[in-house]
Write a protein that holds these residues in place. Structure first.
Motif, short mmCIF file in Angstrom:
data_model
loop_
_atom_site.label_atom_id
_atom_site.label_comp_id
_atom_site.label_asym_id
_atom_site.label_seq_id
_atom_site.Cartn_x
_atom_site.Cartn_y
_atom_site.Cartn_z
N ASN A 256 0.79 -1.28 0.02
CA ASN A 256 0.06 -0.25 0.14
C ASN A 256 0.94 1.62 0.04
N GLN B 47 2.90 -1.13 3.54
CA GLN B 47 2.33 -2.55 4.44
C GLN B 47 2.21 -3.83 2.67
N SER C 299 -0.71 -5.68 1.87
CA SER C 299 -2.17 -5.32 1.58
C SER C 299 -2.61 -6.67 0.28
N GLN C 300 -4.03 -6.62 0.87
CA GLN C 300 -4.75 -7.99 -0.32
C GLN C 300 -6.64 -6.97 -0.32
N TYR C 301 -7.00 -6.95 -1.25
CA TYR C 301 -8.12 -6.98 -1.82
C TYR C 301 -8.91 -8.12 -2.06
N HIS D 149 -7.17 -5.50 3.28
CA HIS D 149 -6.68 -5.51 4.41
C HIS D 149 -4.91 -5.05 4.53
N GLY D 150 -4.98 -4.32 5.76
CA GLY D 150 -3.24 -4.52 5.65
C GLY D 150 -2.77 -2.84 6.07
N TYR D 151 -4.31 -1.60 6.39
CA TYR D 151 -3.47 -0.91 6.39
C TYR D 151 -3.56 -0.93 7.71
N ARG D 152 -2.13 -0.40 8.67
CA ARG D 152 -2.62 -1.57 9.81
C ARG D 152 -1.36 0.74 10.85
N LYS E 288 -3.61 2.88 9.86
CA LYS E 288 -5.09 2.13 9.77
C LYS E 288 -6.12 3.08 10.25
N ASN F 247 -12.36 0.67 8.97
CA ASN F 247 -11.40 0.54 9.24
C ASN F 247 -11.06 -0.90 10.81
#
Length: 156
Positions: free
Chosen positions: A70, A74, A76-78, A104-107, A111, A117
């Motif tokens: 991202n 980081q 990430s998956q969509y 998923h993946g923004y931490r 986030k 999220n």
């Protein structure tokens, strides 16, 4: 940008007749070529290393998954579902696609840049415009007020 120019030339040289673009089940594999953040202060990642796989049904509905780094580097998956339209009868190579799914993946400190999220997984909608023929595809995906992404790939 020279990669993009070469891909455009390859794409334009391989057009098939619209009759050969009849509706059929296909797979599509794409990668990212170029990303542009609208408000980049020099810290954002413009090299997503995206790998995306989609399955298109005969009725132009699709499912897919994308893996990428991202904007904050980081992993990430969509995963998503969507629909593809060909709005111009005389130019069947143009398509519009709308997908919606889970990202998923923004931490950590990033986030909150993705709305909703809460648990590290957020719902998102991604509009896309592109050109495709029987074997090649190129698309521009729009990510709200943040950026756009240009992808290219193969259909089989």
């Amino acid at each position: 940008m020279s990669k993009l120019f070469l891909i455009c030339l390859l794409f334009l040289s391989s057009f098939v007749s619209a009759d050969e673009l009849e509706k059929k089940e296909t797979w599509q594999l794409q990668t990212s070529l170029y990303t542009k953040h609208y408000h980049d202060d020099g810290t954002l990642n413009n090299h997503q290393n995206l790998v995306e796989l989609e399955y298109h049904r005969e009725d132009n509905y699709l499912i897919g998954a994308a893996l990428f780094n991202n904007s904050y580097r980081q992993f990430s998956q969509y995963i998503y579902v969507g629909k593809l339209w060909r709005p111009i009868d005389n130019f069947q190579y143009l398509h519009i696609k709308l997908t919606g799914g889970l990202l998923h993946g923004y931490r950590e400190e990033h986030k909150d840049v993705i709305p909703l999220n809460g648990e590290g997984i957020a719902p998102v909608i991604v509009p896309t415009v592109g050109l495709s023929n029987e074997h090649l595809v190129g698309e521009i995906a729009l990510f709200g007020k943040d950026c756009f992404l240009i992808t290219a790939g193969l259909r089989f």
